[in-house]
Design a protein around this motif. Structure first.
Motif, PDB file in Angstrom:
ATOM      1  N   PHE A  62      35.559  46.002  31.746  1.00  0.00           N
ATOM      2  CA  PHE A  62      36.096  44.221  31.579  1.00  0.00           C
ATOM      3  C   PHE A  62      36.927  43.926  32.244  1.00  0.00           C
ATOM      4  O   PHE A  62      36.954  42.145  32.258  1.00  0.00           O
ATOM      5  N   ALA A  63      37.624  44.429  33.245  1.00  0.00           N
ATOM      6  CA  ALA A  63      38.063  43.637  35.316  1.00  0.00           C
ATOM      7  C   ALA A  63      37.022  43.059  35.203  1.00  0.00           C
ATOM      8  O   ALA A  63      37.152  41.420  35.719  1.00  0.00           O
ATOM      9  N   GLN A  64      35.787  43.550  35.375  1.00  0.00           N
ATOM     10  CA  GLN A  64      34.574  42.407  35.897  1.00  0.00           C
ATOM     11  C   GLN A  64      34.415  41.251  35.523  1.00  0.00           C
ATOM     12  O   GLN A  64      34.012  39.978  35.857  1.00  0.00           O
ATOM     13  N   SER A  65      34.227  41.213  33.743  1.00  0.00           N
ATOM     14  CA  SER A  65      33.499  40.482  33.533  1.00  0.00           C
ATOM     15  C   SER A  65      35.555  39.092  33.001  1.00  0.00           C
ATOM     16  O   SER A  65      35.244  37.803  33.379  1.00  0.00           O
ATOM     17  N   TYR A  66      36.153  39.313  33.164  1.00  0.00           N
ATOM     18  CA  TYR A  66      37.579  39.205  33.304  1.00  0.00           C
ATOM     19  C   TYR A  66      37.228  38.399  35.108  1.00  0.00           C
ATOM     20  O   TYR A  66      38.110  36.848  34.176  1.00  0.00           O
ATOM     21  N   VAL A  67      37.392  38.734  35.800  1.00  0.00           N
ATOM     22  CA  VAL A  67      37.965  38.226  36.922  1.00  0.00           C
ATOM     23  C   VAL A  67      36.416  36.823  37.233  1.00  0.00           C
ATOM     24  O   VAL A  67      36.069  36.165  37.600  1.00  0.00           O
ATOM     25  N   ARG A  68      35.096  37.445  36.536  1.00  0.00           N
ATOM     26  CA  ARG A  68      34.150  36.487  36.472  1.00  0.00           C
ATOM     27  C   ARG A  68      34.485  35.276  35.842  1.00  0.00           C
ATOM     28  O   ARG A  68      34.052  34.305  36.233  1.00  0.00           O
ATOM     29  N   GLY A  69      34.681  35.295  34.605  1.00  0.00           N
ATOM     30  CA  GLY A  69      34.714  34.535  33.860  1.00  0.00           C
ATOM     31  C   GLY A  69      36.126  33.392  34.153  1.00  0.00           C
ATOM     32  O   GLY A  69      36.150  32.032  33.971  1.00  0.00           O
ATOM     33  N   HIS A  70      37.405  33.969  34.514  1.00  0.00           N
ATOM     34  CA  HIS A  70      38.695  32.965  35.260  1.00  0.00           C
ATOM     35  C   HIS A  70      38.322  32.527  36.634  1.00  0.00           C
ATOM     36  O   HIS A  70      38.734  31.621  36.665  1.00  0.00           O
ATOM     37  N   PHE A  71      37.443  32.917  36.440  1.00  0.00           N
ATOM     38  CA  PHE A  71      36.869  32.315  38.420  1.00  0.00           C
ATOM     39  C   PHE A  71      36.283  31.141  38.399  1.00  0.00           C
ATOM     40  O   PHE A  71      35.885  29.975  38.401  1.00  0.00           O
ATOM     41  N   ASN A  72      34.670  31.465  37.970  1.00  0.00           N
ATOM     42  CA  ASN A  72      33.093  30.915  37.637  1.00  0.00           C
ATOM     43  C   ASN A  72      34.011  29.785  36.519  1.00  0.00           C
ATOM     44  O   ASN A  72      33.354  28.580  36.526  1.00  0.00           O
ATOM     45  N   LEU A  73      34.689  30.381  35.727  1.00  0.00           N
ATOM     46  CA  LEU A  73      35.258  28.920  34.422  1.00  0.00           C
ATOM     47  C   LEU A  73      36.526  28.857  34.241  1.00  0.00           C
ATOM     48  O   LEU A  73      36.022  26.792  34.226  1.00  0.00           O
ATOM     49  N   LYS A  74      37.412  28.899  34.071  1.00  0.00           N
ATOM     50  CA  LYS A  74      38.782  28.305  34.764  1.00  0.00           C
ATOM     51  C   LYS A  74      38.985  28.091  36.196  1.00  0.00           C
ATOM     52  O   LYS A  74      40.021  27.367  36.425  1.00  0.00           O
ATOM     53  N   LYS A  75      38.626  28.236  37.178  1.00  0.00           N
ATOM     54  CA  LYS A  75      38.879  28.555  38.546  1.00  0.00           C
ATOM     55  C   LYS A  75      40.362  28.763  38.552  1.00  0.00           C
ATOM     56  O   LYS A  75      40.746  27.785  39.920  1.00  0.00           O
TER      57      LYS A  75
END
Length: 157
Positions: A62-75
């Motif tokens: 979950f943490a890995q997915s959250y980090v990837r999503g919020h960094f790559n998509l939401k910047k």
């Protein structure tokens, strides 16, 4: 008056599995949903334990997915991402593991790209005010002040 939903542990496991299979969830999100569905106390913990044992819930994933999503998509920057994970009651170990998903070069490039984009939109003729607005924008997105100021100073040299 709203009708209260009451489920058995078996129904809770089935609904919980479906809920977790749609997207990655933290234990706390699932726990809150189970309470919302009408399960309490030991029933909730039994369902959570079963979901973990069946790998429907995995805090590291979950943490890995959250980090990837919020960094790559939401910047978002590291600070804001970390705060988001802490709000979801993710352990420090899982947060550190998740933060490894951010490549240092990508992180630096994101700061530069966001800064350049914001710089073009700020119309203030005063350089000091323009710098402040750009820095405030990136700090609000969760980037570290020292990295932001370094890039702002490079941009204005």
């Amino acid at each position: 008056m709203a009708k209260q939903l009451i489920y058995t542990v078996k129904e809770g496991k089935a609904r919980g599995a479906k809920y977790c299979s749609l997207q990655e969830r933290s234990q706390q999100q699932v726990r809150d949903k189970l309470y919302e569905w009408g399960l309490y106390g030991d029933e909730v913990e039994e369902v959570i334990a079963w979901l973990i044992s069946e790998d429907f819930i995995n805090e590291e994933r979950f943490a890995q997915s959250y980090v990837r999503g919020h960094f790559n998509l939401k910047k978002w920057g590291r600070i804001k991402i970390k705060q988001g994970l802490e709000q979801k009651k993710i352990s420090d170990y899982c947060i550190k593991k998740g933060m490894k998903e951010i490549d240092e070069e990508d992180y630096q490039n994101t700061i530069v790209n966001l800064l350049e984009k914001k710089w073009r939109t700020i119309k203030d003729p005063n350089l000091y005010v323009k710098k402040q607005k750009a820095v405030r924008y990136l700090l609000q997105k969760g980037f570290e002040a020292d990295l932001v100021w370094a890039e702002v100073n490079k941009l204005t040299e």
